[in-house]
Design a protein around this motif. Structure first.
Motif, PDB file in Angstrom:
ATOM      1  N   ASP A  68      21.320 109.501 100.286  1.00 57.51           N
ATOM      2  CA  ASP A  68      21.428 108.491 101.353  1.00 57.51           C
ATOM      3  C   ASP A  68      20.047 108.150 101.922  1.00 57.51           C
ATOM      4  N   PHE A  69      19.162 109.139 101.962  1.00 58.59           N
ATOM      5  CA  PHE A  69      17.805 108.918 102.470  1.00 58.59           C
ATOM      6  C   PHE A  69      16.813 108.593 101.356  1.00 58.59           C
ATOM      7  N   ASN A  70      17.339 108.402 100.138  1.00 58.24           N
ATOM      8  CA  ASN A  70      16.519 108.076  98.966  1.00 58.24           C
ATOM      9  C   ASN A  70      15.465 109.147  98.681  1.00 58.24           C
ATOM     10  N   ILE A  71      15.831 110.390  98.899  1.00 61.57           N
ATOM     11  CA  ILE A  71      14.952 111.514  98.590  1.00 61.57           C
ATOM     12  C   ILE A  71      15.309 112.005  97.190  1.00 61.57           C
ATOM     13  N   PRO A  72      14.310 112.293  96.356  1.00 61.67           N
ATOM     14  CA  PRO A  72      14.590 112.774  95.004  1.00 61.67           C
ATOM     15  C   PRO A  72      15.439 114.039  95.019  1.00 61.67           C
ATOM     16  N   ILE A  73      16.364 114.118  94.075  1.00 60.22           N
ATOM     17  CA  ILE A  73      17.226 115.302  94.015  1.00 60.22           C
ATOM     18  C   ILE A  73      16.997 116.067  92.725  1.00 60.22           C
ATOM     19  N   VAL A 150       4.826 122.421  88.548  1.00 57.02           N
ATOM     20  CA  VAL A 150       4.398 121.321  87.671  1.00 57.02           C
ATOM     21  C   VAL A 150       4.210 120.046  88.487  1.00 57.02           C
ATOM     22  N   MET A 151       5.164 119.738  89.352  1.00 57.99           N
ATOM     23  CA  MET A 151       5.054 118.531  90.173  1.00 57.99           C
ATOM     24  C   MET A 151       3.855 118.605  91.123  1.00 57.99           C
ATOM     25  N   MET A 152       3.521 119.806  91.563  1.00 55.97           N
ATOM     26  CA  MET A 152       2.442 119.965  92.544  1.00 55.97           C
ATOM     27  C   MET A 152       1.066 120.134  91.902  1.00 55.97           C
ATOM     28  N   ARG A 153       0.986 120.042  90.577  1.00 53.13           N
ATOM     29  CA  ARG A 153      -0.341 120.103  89.948  1.00 53.13           C
ATOM     30  C   ARG A 153      -1.215 118.958  90.433  1.00 53.13           C
ATOM     31  N   LEU A 158       1.576 112.505  93.045  1.00 55.00           N
ATOM     32  CA  LEU A 158       3.000 112.533  93.380  1.00 55.00           C
ATOM     33  C   LEU A 158       3.265 111.736  94.660  1.00 55.00           C
ATOM     34  N   ILE A 159       2.416 111.910  95.646  1.00 55.00           N
ATOM     35  CA  ILE A 159       2.573 111.151  96.894  1.00 55.00           C
ATOM     36  C   ILE A 159       2.471 109.653  96.613  1.00 55.00           C
ATOM     37  N   LYS A 160       1.517 109.269  95.767  1.00 53.83           N
ATOM     38  CA  LYS A 160       1.357 107.846  95.436  1.00 53.83           C
ATOM     39  C   LYS A 160       2.574 107.305  94.694  1.00 53.83           C
ATOM     40  N   SER A 161       3.192 108.129  93.864  1.00 50.46           N
ATOM     41  CA  SER A 161       4.320 107.633  93.066  1.00 50.46           C
ATOM     42  C   SER A 161       5.636 107.609  93.842  1.00 50.46           C
ATOM     43  N   VAL A 162       5.854 108.565  94.751  1.00 47.04           N
ATOM     44  CA  VAL A 162       7.136 108.620  95.455  1.00 47.04           C
ATOM     45  C   VAL A 162       7.030 108.267  96.938  1.00 47.04           C
ATOM     46  N   GLY A 169      10.397 115.195 101.408  1.00 44.58           N
ATOM     47  CA  GLY A 169      11.766 115.537 101.033  1.00 44.58           C
ATOM     48  C   GLY A 169      11.823 116.490  99.856  1.00 44.58           C
ATOM     49  N   VAL A 170      10.969 116.264  98.865  1.00 45.24           N
ATOM     50  CA  VAL A 170      10.901 117.169  97.705  1.00 45.24           C
ATOM     51  C   VAL A 170      10.475 118.560  98.161  1.00 45.24           C
ATOM     52  N   GLN A 171       9.509 118.632  99.060  1.00 42.35           N
ATOM     53  CA  GLN A 171       9.032 119.934  99.545  1.00 42.35           C
ATOM     54  C   GLN A 171      10.151 120.685 100.262  1.00 42.35           C
ATOM     55  N   ILE A 172      10.894 119.965 101.091  1.00 41.51           N
ATOM     56  CA  ILE A 172      11.988 120.590 101.832  1.00 41.51           C
ATOM     57  C   ILE A 172      13.102 121.008 100.874  1.00 41.51           C
ATOM     58  N   SER A 173      13.454 120.118  99.967  1.00 42.27           N
ATOM     59  CA  SER A 173      14.553 120.394  99.043  1.00 42.27           C
ATOM     60  C   SER A 173      14.255 121.602  98.151  1.00 42.27           C
ATOM     61  N   PHE A 174      13.104 121.599  97.508  1.00 39.48           N
ATOM     62  CA  PHE A 174      12.774 122.719  96.627  1.00 39.48           C
ATOM     63  C   PHE A 174      12.430 123.966  97.423  1.00 39.48           C
ATOM     64  N   GLY A 175      11.793 123.782  98.575  1.00 39.71           N
ATOM     65  CA  GLY A 175      11.495 124.937  99.418  1.00 39.71           C
ATOM     66  C   GLY A 175      12.765 125.615  99.889  1.00 39.71           C
ATOM     67  N   ALA A 176      13.750 124.815 100.309  1.00 40.47           N
ATOM     68  CA  ALA A 176      15.028 125.386 100.752  1.00 40.47           C
ATOM     69  C   ALA A 176      15.722 126.120  99.615  1.00 40.47           C
ATOM     70  N   SER A 177      15.632 125.567  98.415  1.00 37.48           N
ATOM     71  CA  SER A 177      16.257 126.205  97.252  1.00 37.48           C
ATOM     72  C   SER A 177      15.662 127.585  96.990  1.00 37.48           C
TER      73      SER A 177
END
Length: 190
Positions: A68-73, A150-153, A158-162, A169-177
């Motif tokens: 809903d917030f268009n955050i990558p899943i 890999v994404m954080m290399r 990554l910031i420019k692309s997303v 959102g990616v940081q929160i999602s993967f960090g929470a996982s």
């Protein structure tokens, strides 16, 4: 549309039609539609019941909120419906990643694509014993950590692309996982 199911999955009979309609009604940036996974054996053990609760939160609350917030899943490993052209553009699945589905969800976002959820579930079997649960969970956490690394290399790329919001959102999602895995042991003991 390319759809992925595990061999033992029991998808809702209308899931393919609803996924096709979602693509028809969405824009060309919609690359993947994820259906929720729902264990059918929740009553078979305490582990299965906990797994069912976790899946209910993940697939019915967490992932819909992110989309809903268009955050990558980080996609689930099954019940994914892909736009074939988008899948080809991003190079499909990474054969070296143990959670290639999670990686693919993030790569699609890095290429400017979006994800959506649909309601009809896919039934599957939850692990019923610790010996089934542990290797699966270990592989998931390992894969999420490797995908994140890999994404954080190249975080600036990554910031420019997303964008900044989706990057956070990616940081929160993967960090929470990853962080939630630290609580599994103590919560299990409680």
């Amino acid at each position: 549309i390319i759809t992925v199911y595990d061999a033992e999955d029991i998808p809702h009979p209308e899931q393919l039609l609803i996924a096709a309609r979602r693509f028809r009604d969405g824009d060309e940036k919609l690359a993947v539609v994820q259906a929720p996974l729902q264990p059918h054996n929740a009553a078979s053990s305490w582990f299965a019941a906990q797994f069912t609760l976790e899946y209910a939160i993940h697939f019915r609350v967490w992932l819909p909120a992110l989309t809903d917030f268009n955050i990558p899943i980080a996609l689930g490993g099954t019940s994914n419906h892909f736009r074939a052209s988008a899948l080809r553009k991003v190079g499909a699945w990474d054969p070296f990643n143990v959670t290639e589905d999670a990686d693919l969800g993030l790569r699609l976002a890095a290429f400017g694509y979006s994800s959506a959820m649909i309601p009809p579930p896919t039934l599957e079997e939850a692990p019923v014993h610790w010996a089934q649960w542990l290797p699966q969970r270990t592989r998931w956490i390992k894969g999420h950590i490797l995908t994140w690394l890999v994404m954080m290399r190249q975080p600036i790329a990554l910031i420019k692309s997303v964008g900044v919001f989706r990057f956070l959102g990616v940081q929160i999602s993967f960090g929470a996982s990853v962080l939630s895995s630290l609580f599994h042991g103590p919560l299990t003991l409680l």
